[in-house]
Scaffold this active site. Sequence first.
Site, PDB file in Angstrom:
ATOM      1  N   LYS A   9      74.518  24.191   0.630  1.00  0.00           N
ATOM      2  CA  LYS A   9      73.543  25.218   0.233  1.00  0.00           C
ATOM      3  C   LYS A   9      72.265  24.586  -0.325  1.00  0.00           C
ATOM      4  CE  LYS A   9      77.149  28.650  -0.701  1.00  0.00           C
ATOM      5  NZ  LYS A   9      77.570  29.740  -1.604  1.00  0.00           N
ATOM      6  N   TYR A  49      76.610  36.720   6.060  1.00  0.00           N
ATOM      7  CA  TYR A  49      77.221  37.349   4.883  1.00  0.00           C
ATOM      8  C   TYR A  49      77.417  38.854   5.059  1.00  0.00           C
ATOM      9  CZ  TYR A  49      76.863  33.063   2.065  1.00  0.00           C
ATOM     10  OH  TYR A  49      77.040  31.799   1.554  1.00  0.00           O
ATOM     11  N   PHE A  57      75.413  41.475  -5.122  1.00  0.00           N
ATOM     12  CA  PHE A  57      74.796  40.141  -5.064  1.00  0.00           C
ATOM     13  C   PHE A  57      74.253  39.794  -3.677  1.00  0.00           C
ATOM     14  CE2 PHE A  57      79.407  39.608  -4.457  1.00  0.00           C
ATOM     15  CZ  PHE A  57      79.464  38.902  -3.258  1.00  0.00           C
ATOM     16  N   ARG A  85      88.871  24.337   2.355  1.00  0.00           N
ATOM     17  CA  ARG A  85      88.832  25.316   1.246  1.00  0.00           C
ATOM     18  C   ARG A  85      89.414  24.697  -0.025  1.00  0.00           C
ATOM     19  NH1 ARG A  85      85.926  30.056   1.367  1.00  0.00           N
ATOM     20  NH2 ARG A  85      87.516  31.118   0.139  1.00  0.00           N
ATOM     21  N   ARG A 102      83.263  21.717  -6.066  1.00  0.00           N
ATOM     22  CA  ARG A 102      82.604  22.547  -7.085  1.00  0.00           C
ATOM     23  C   ARG A 102      83.036  22.140  -8.489  1.00  0.00           C
ATOM     24  NH1 ARG A 102      83.773  27.963  -3.578  1.00  0.00           N
ATOM     25  NH2 ARG A 102      81.851  28.039  -2.368  1.00  0.00           N
ATOM     26  N   ASN A 112      76.781  27.457  -5.925  1.00  0.00           N
ATOM     27  CA  ASN A 112      78.075  26.759  -5.900  1.00  0.00           C
ATOM     28  C   ASN A 112      78.172  25.738  -4.765  1.00  0.00           C
ATOM     29  OD1 ASN A 112      78.309  28.527  -3.821  1.00  0.00           O
ATOM     30  ND2 ASN A 112      80.123  29.583  -4.576  1.00  0.00           N
ATOM     31  N   HIS A 115      79.476  26.407   1.187  1.00  0.00           N
ATOM     32  CA  HIS A 115      80.217  27.522   1.776  1.00  0.00           C
ATOM     33  C   HIS A 115      81.177  26.928   2.788  1.00  0.00           C
ATOM     34  CE1 HIS A 115      81.229  31.214   3.914  1.00  0.00           C
ATOM     35  NE2 HIS A 115      81.104  30.478   5.008  1.00  0.00           N
ATOM     36  N   GLU A 126      81.698  32.374  12.460  1.00  0.00           N
ATOM     37  CA  GLU A 126      80.620  31.610  11.824  1.00  0.00           C
ATOM     38  C   GLU A 126      80.146  30.438  12.694  1.00  0.00           C
ATOM     39  OE1 GLU A 126      81.895  32.634   7.204  1.00  0.00           O
ATOM     40  OE2 GLU A 126      82.161  30.593   7.938  1.00  0.00           O
TER      41      GLU A 126
HETATM   42  P1  CMP Z   1      80.324  31.661  -0.544  1.00  0.00           P
HETATM   43  O1  CMP Z   1      81.576  30.898  -0.349  1.00  0.00           O
HETATM   44  O2  CMP Z   1      79.111  31.212   0.189  1.00  0.00           O
HETATM   45  O3  CMP Z   1      80.597  33.204  -0.169  1.00  0.00           O
HETATM   46  C1  CMP Z   1      79.891  34.253  -0.767  1.00  0.00           C
HETATM   47  C2  CMP Z   1      78.942  33.774  -1.828  1.00  0.00           C
HETATM   48  O4  CMP Z   1      78.411  34.788  -2.663  1.00  0.00           O
HETATM   49  C3  CMP Z   1      79.703  32.885  -2.762  1.00  0.00           C
HETATM   50  O5  CMP Z   1      79.981  31.666  -2.114  1.00  0.00           O
HETATM   51  C4  CMP Z   1      78.753  32.824  -3.963  1.00  0.00           C
HETATM   52  O6  CMP Z   1      77.774  31.831  -3.778  1.00  0.00           O
HETATM   53  C5  CMP Z   1      78.023  34.173  -3.883  1.00  0.00           C
HETATM   54  N1  CMP Z   1      78.313  35.080  -4.971  1.00  0.00           N
HETATM   55  C6  CMP Z   1      77.466  35.401  -5.941  1.00  0.00           C
HETATM   56  N2  CMP Z   1      78.014  36.297  -6.766  1.00  0.00           N
HETATM   57  C7  CMP Z   1      79.247  36.543  -6.308  1.00  0.00           C
HETATM   58  C8  CMP Z   1      80.321  37.378  -6.739  1.00  0.00           C
HETATM   59  N3  CMP Z   1      80.214  38.144  -7.833  1.00  0.00           N
HETATM   60  N4  CMP Z   1      81.469  37.376  -6.021  1.00  0.00           N
HETATM   61  C9  CMP Z   1      81.586  36.568  -4.915  1.00  0.00           C
HETATM   62  N5  CMP Z   1      80.592  35.776  -4.460  1.00  0.00           N
HETATM   63  C10 CMP Z   1      79.435  35.754  -5.157  1.00  0.00           C
END
Ligand code: CMP
Length: 157
Positions: A9, A49, A57, A85, A102, A112, A115, A126
């Site tokens: 990211k 997404y 969010f 994962r 992470r 974070n 992804h 994806e």
């Molecule tokens: P990612 O694995 O990219 O998938 C969804 C992303 O949404 C997650 O990582 C976070 O970076 C972001 N995110 C931000 N807020 C939330 C939340 N409350 N719950 C889940 N994902 C969130």
Amino acid sequence: MERSLVLLKPDAVQRGLVGTILARFEAKGLKLVGMKMRTFPASLLEQHYEVHKARPFFKGLVEFMSSGPVVALALEGKDAIAVIRSMVGKTNSREAAPGTIRGDLGMSFSNNLVHASDGADTAKFELGLWFADQAELSNWTPVSEPWVYNVAEELGR
Ligand code: CMP
């Protein structure tokens, strides 16, 4: 063999952690089959997404992910989706276990770093989205493969 999509990211790029994170995947024995870096358009992130579209969010997430360069990786290995994962750790970096990407490198929920596809169907969707052109994916055999795996037992060859 499975393939998974991994995104490094904008925070990973800005913090100079691309090499560190990629090195973890390579050292694990995952095979890099695709890699590109770009500031990707919001339209692509909205599709990526889509499942979170109704979540509060969503808008901020798409803005963040399209705010600067992202490195998209396609990684291959036996059970690659689950292995990756577990290497990435919990979504909230503050709760992610030490030893995970992470857990070792991040402090944020939203920023974070990484992804990773969360299942076989998601990975297929994806990878089709981020590597729509098959020419961007390389089919190759690492010389280390017979040392990373027991080829007969684990790969059935
Ligand atoms: P990612 O694995 O990219 O998938 C969804 C992303 O949404 C997650 O990582 C976070 O970076 C972001 N995110 C931000 N807020 C939330 C939340 N409350 N719950 C889940 N994902 C969130």
